[in-house]
Design an enzyme around this catalytic site. Structure first.
Site, mmCIF file in Angstrom:
data_model
loop_
_atom_site.group_PDB
_atom_site.id
_atom_site.type_symbol
_atom_site.label_atom_id
_atom_site.label_comp_id
_atom_site.label_asym_id
_atom_site.label_seq_id
_atom_site.Cartn_x
_atom_site.Cartn_y
_atom_site.Cartn_z
ATOM 1 N N GLY A 48 30.744 44.881 31.684
ATOM 2 C CA GLY A 48 30.796 44.876 32.665
ATOM 3 C C GLY A 48 31.148 46.586 32.681
ATOM 4 O O GLY A 48 30.952 47.349 33.188
ATOM 5 N N HIS A 49 32.081 46.909 31.996
ATOM 6 C CA HIS A 49 32.729 47.782 32.062
ATOM 7 C C HIS A 49 31.875 48.682 31.377
ATOM 8 O O HIS A 49 31.710 50.112 30.972
ATOM 9 C CB HIS A 49 33.793 47.931 30.766
ATOM 10 N N LYS A 161 32.617 44.868 41.530
ATOM 11 C CA LYS A 161 33.653 43.223 41.001
ATOM 12 C C LYS A 161 34.878 43.736 41.909
ATOM 13 O O LYS A 161 35.634 42.495 42.548
ATOM 14 C CB LYS A 161 33.708 43.495 39.550
ATOM 15 N N ASP A 162 35.950 44.816 41.441
ATOM 16 C CA ASP A 162 36.578 44.558 42.345
ATOM 17 C C ASP A 162 37.077 46.013 43.645
ATOM 18 O O ASP A 162 36.221 46.710 43.995
ATOM 19 C CB ASP A 162 37.439 45.543 41.729
HETATM 20 P P1 AMP Z 1 39.836 47.217 34.183
HETATM 21 O O1 AMP Z 1 39.789 47.143 33.184
HETATM 22 O O2 AMP Z 1 39.110 45.539 35.182
HETATM 23 O O3 AMP Z 1 40.552 48.380 34.781
HETATM 24 O O4 AMP Z 1 38.252 47.444 35.083
HETATM 25 C C1 AMP Z 1 37.790 49.127 35.265
HETATM 26 C C2 AMP Z 1 36.380 49.186 35.915
HETATM 27 O O5 AMP Z 1 35.460 48.401 35.541
HETATM 28 C C3 AMP Z 1 37.022 48.487 38.127
HETATM 29 O O6 AMP Z 1 36.034 49.249 38.120
HETATM 30 C C4 AMP Z 1 36.175 47.672 37.565
HETATM 31 O O7 AMP Z 1 35.735 47.266 38.523
HETATM 32 C C5 AMP Z 1 35.000 47.873 36.221
HETATM 33 N N1 AMP Z 1 34.375 46.675 36.270
HETATM 34 C C6 AMP Z 1 35.659 45.515 35.478
HETATM 35 N N2 AMP Z 1 34.900 44.391 35.330
HETATM 36 C C7 AMP Z 1 33.682 43.895 35.664
HETATM 37 C C8 AMP Z 1 32.420 43.408 36.157
HETATM 38 N N3 AMP Z 1 31.917 42.161 35.817
HETATM 39 N N4 AMP Z 1 31.404 44.238 36.160
HETATM 40 C C9 AMP Z 1 31.207 45.707 37.077
HETATM 41 N N5 AMP Z 1 32.425 46.264 36.923
HETATM 42 C C10 AMP Z 1 33.000 45.477 36.102
#
Ligand code: AMP
Length: 295
Positions: A48-49, A161-162
């Protein structure tokens, strides 16, 4: 390439953890007229990242990824201390994708002594996640604003996702006239439909199977809404289905306007989003889909 004191992981990518070193890089790129994309993350990187990193690469000459597990967006009862921290792995993944620089500050660099300023978002930051994590969006908005000012990006990448977080960040950029574009990427899912998340690592094998029920449940709720059901009826049905699938507690299932996140009436033809948060044991999972999404 990076100038000044920096750490270097096993991967062949520069990372900096002092603000002066970050500024030197950013200033040099800006002076050379190079465009900069920022991918804010809390690390424990997955596809996702990385999909967002690729979008960033396509938009700009330079890509900075930040890795910072932001303490201010966690309540004392939440998983700040157990949140997965996998810096070496993360650096290798970002290296492979052609990321130019990793900004990995410690908490002291982000919140030095006597730090006392916060951004408190309202509007899109009301309800849903905020009803269960009241501190969350103040923590997110403040750290994102700081990251934007620190890295001076032309573009910042956020995942659907968020979804509420994406709306809150867009609202902040608009409200504060921040000079960057927010670019969203679609939610990347496992083959069984579970949205990828760093927190999926907390799930036991049994919980992992149950977790896969969220996506089809949201799809059914979206179909019921499209068929003319009251949003309340469609979301109550979805909550019951999540409990039947084995979820322990449903924080919310909601159908909201895609931009304002306000409730939408039955039969509404404006863009809407179906969002949910539910708990499996000690793990809290969130997911959402566009209301036009089909199985
Ligand atoms: P985090 O590390 O969880 O704070 O996420 C960092 C970024 O990655 C945020 O913008 C999230 O929305 C995005 N993100 C996390 N999981 C996914 C996913 N499965 N698909 C797309 N983007 C994601």
């Amino acid at each position: 390439m990076a100038i000044g004191t920096r750490g270097r992981g096993l991967a062949n990518i520069d990372y900096v953890s002092r603000i002066q070193d970050l500024h030197r890089c950013v200033d040099a790129w800006r002076r050379a007229g190079e465009s900069i994309a920022l991918l804010p993350t809390m690390g424990a990187l997955h596809e996702g990242h990385l999909s967002l990193a690729r979008i960033g690469r396509a938009h700009c000459r330079r890509l900075i990824a930040s890795i910072f597990v932001n303490p201010t967006q966690f309540a004392p009862s939440e998983d700040f201390s157990s949140y997965p921290r996998t810096l070496e792995n993360d650096l290798a993944k970002l290296d492979a994708i052609g990321c130019d620089l990793v900004w990995a500050p410690g908490a002291d660099a982000m919140y030095p002594d006597r730090f006392a300023t916060s951004i408190v978002p309202l509007g899109a930051a009301s309800g849903l996640e905020a009803d269960f994590r009241p501190q969350f969006f103040t923590g997110v908005a403040t750290v994102c604003c700081k990251l934007f000012l620190q890295t001076q990006p032309h573009v910042a990448l956020f995942g659907e996702k968020d979804y509420q977080q994406l709306c809150v960040v867009r609202q902040m950029v608009r409200d504060l006239n921040l000079r960057l574009e927010i670019v969203a990427g679609p939610t990347i899912r496992e083959p069984d439909g579970l949205a990828m998340s760093s927190r999926n690592a907390y799930l036991s094998a049994k919980e992992r199977k149950i977790a896969a029920a969220i996506h089809p449940t949201l799809l059914r709720a979206a179909a019921a809404f499209r068929d003319g059901l009251e949003p309340k009826t469609a979301t109550e049905m979805a909550s019951r289905q999540l409990v039947e699938a084995g979820f322990d507690e449903i924080d919310y299932v909601a159908i909201r306007d895609s931009e304002t996140l306000h409730p939408v009436p039955r039969g509404s033809k404006t863009a809407a989003r179906v969002l949910a948060a539910a708990r499996l044991g000690t793990t809290r999972l969130i997911d959402n889909i566009d209301s036009t999404a089909r199985v």
